[in-house]
Design an enzyme around this catalytic site. Structure first.
Site, PDB file in Angstrom:
ATOM      1  N   LEU A  99       0.810  -1.050   0.077  1.00 48.94           N
ATOM      2  CA  LEU A  99       0.049  -0.039   0.049  1.00 48.94           C
ATOM      3  C   LEU A  99       0.899   1.270   0.087  1.00 48.94           C
ATOM      4  CD1 LEU A  99      -2.680  -0.920   2.847  1.00 48.94           C
ATOM      5  CD2 LEU A  99      -2.814  -0.987   0.496  1.00 48.94           C
ATOM      6  N   ASP A 100       0.429   2.199  -0.806  1.00 50.58           N
ATOM      7  CA  ASP A 100       1.303   3.579  -0.741  1.00 50.58           C
ATOM      8  C   ASP A 100       1.487   4.032   0.664  1.00 50.58           C
ATOM      9  OD1 ASP A 100       1.291   3.286  -3.546  1.00 50.58           O
ATOM     10  OD2 ASP A 100      -0.391   4.868  -3.655  1.00 50.58           O
ATOM     11  N   LYS A 101       2.558   5.062   0.807  1.00 48.27           N
ATOM     12  CA  LYS A 101       2.787   5.413   2.246  1.00 48.27           C
ATOM     13  C   LYS A 101       1.754   6.098   2.850  1.00 48.27           C
ATOM     14  CE  LYS A 101       6.136   8.573   4.287  1.00 48.27           C
ATOM     15  NZ  LYS A 101       7.322   9.316   3.717  1.00 48.27           N
TER      16      LYS A 101
END
Ligand code: URA
Length: 241
Positions: A99-101
């Site tokens: 998952l993106d930051k």
């Protein structure tokens, strides 16, 4: 490994319960009662017994994390805190996918290489559901295109056509989206295609596992045996019933 850690890992008990049963003289190592919680054992070679029953070492662990913003989906990172840093474990776990930051929500982690591979293989079409907050609503026609495939770039800047997806408007600027791919920034790029920017992104479901309402951001728990079986069945690592 320390005896109390071996017991808490293998019997899924808290460290304090593990220490208590050692104190109560209920634990033997190679036939000898051990009363030291930090007694060092070889988890593969030594025979550990609790109340005279052999305790097998648990090789694989599976966690569900409600990922907060600001941590990266990696094992180690030189700059940012990682999702693995949030989990107190003796096992060498990795996130299952990314998952993106700035994305929150459901992330699974494990040290079971076969399951990680199966759940991230594009061949298995594992479905993911996201709750999306964006800054421009999509028209009916745009939602139709979203569902039936659009051309966007992947992480290597190569154009690809997205697979069939589902999108449901929950209320203004809020959508529930189901995709079966996991390309770099995929949901954000799908919205960007329609000149809409994603402001908040939360994963609600991965394969057949839903994000628990009881897990606050940053909290995690081990998957139950039933959940692990469901996951393995879903990617054909066990017979389907
Ligand atoms: N799609 C995105 O754009 N980001 C995520 O973190 C997950 C899916």
């Amino acid at each position: 490994m320390r005896l109390d850690r071996f017991l808490s890992n293998s019997l899924r008990m808290t460290r304090s319960v593990a220490c208590a049963i050692i104190k109560e003289k209920r634990v033997k190592v190679n036939g000898v009662i051990i009363r030291k919680k930090d007694f060092k054992i070889d988890e593969i070679k030594d025979v550990i017994e609790f109340d005279d029953k052999r305790v097998e070492y648990r090789c694989f662990v599976y966690y569900i994390l409600n990922k907060p913003k600001g941590v990266v989906s990696a094992r180690i990172d030189n700059i940012d805190k990682t999702v693995v840093d949030l989990i107190d474990t003796d096992y060498k776990i990795s996130p299952i996918g990314r998952l993106d930051k700035d994305t929150t929500g459901l992330l699974l982690l494990s040290n079971d290489g076969s399951l990680i591979h199966a759940l991230t293989s594009p061949l298995n079409d594992i479905k993911k559901i996201y709750l999306v907050e964006c800054d421009r609503d999509l028209s009916e026609e745009e939602m139709f295109l979203f569902e039936n495939g659009i051309e966007i770039k992947d992480g290597d800047d190569q154009l690809f056509r997205t697979k069939k997806a589902n999108i449901k408007k929950i209320k203004d600027y809020i959508y529930e989206v189901e995709i079966s791919e996991g390309k770099f920034h995929q949901v954000k790029r799908m919205f960007n295609y329609f000149n809409s920017s994603v402001i908040n992104l939360r994963r609600l479901k991965f394969a057949n596992i839903k994000l628990d309402a009881s897990l606050n951001e940053g909290e995690y728990r081990e998957l139950t045996d039933a959940e692990v079986i469901l996951l393995k069945r879903q990617c054909n690592l066990l017979d389907k019933k």
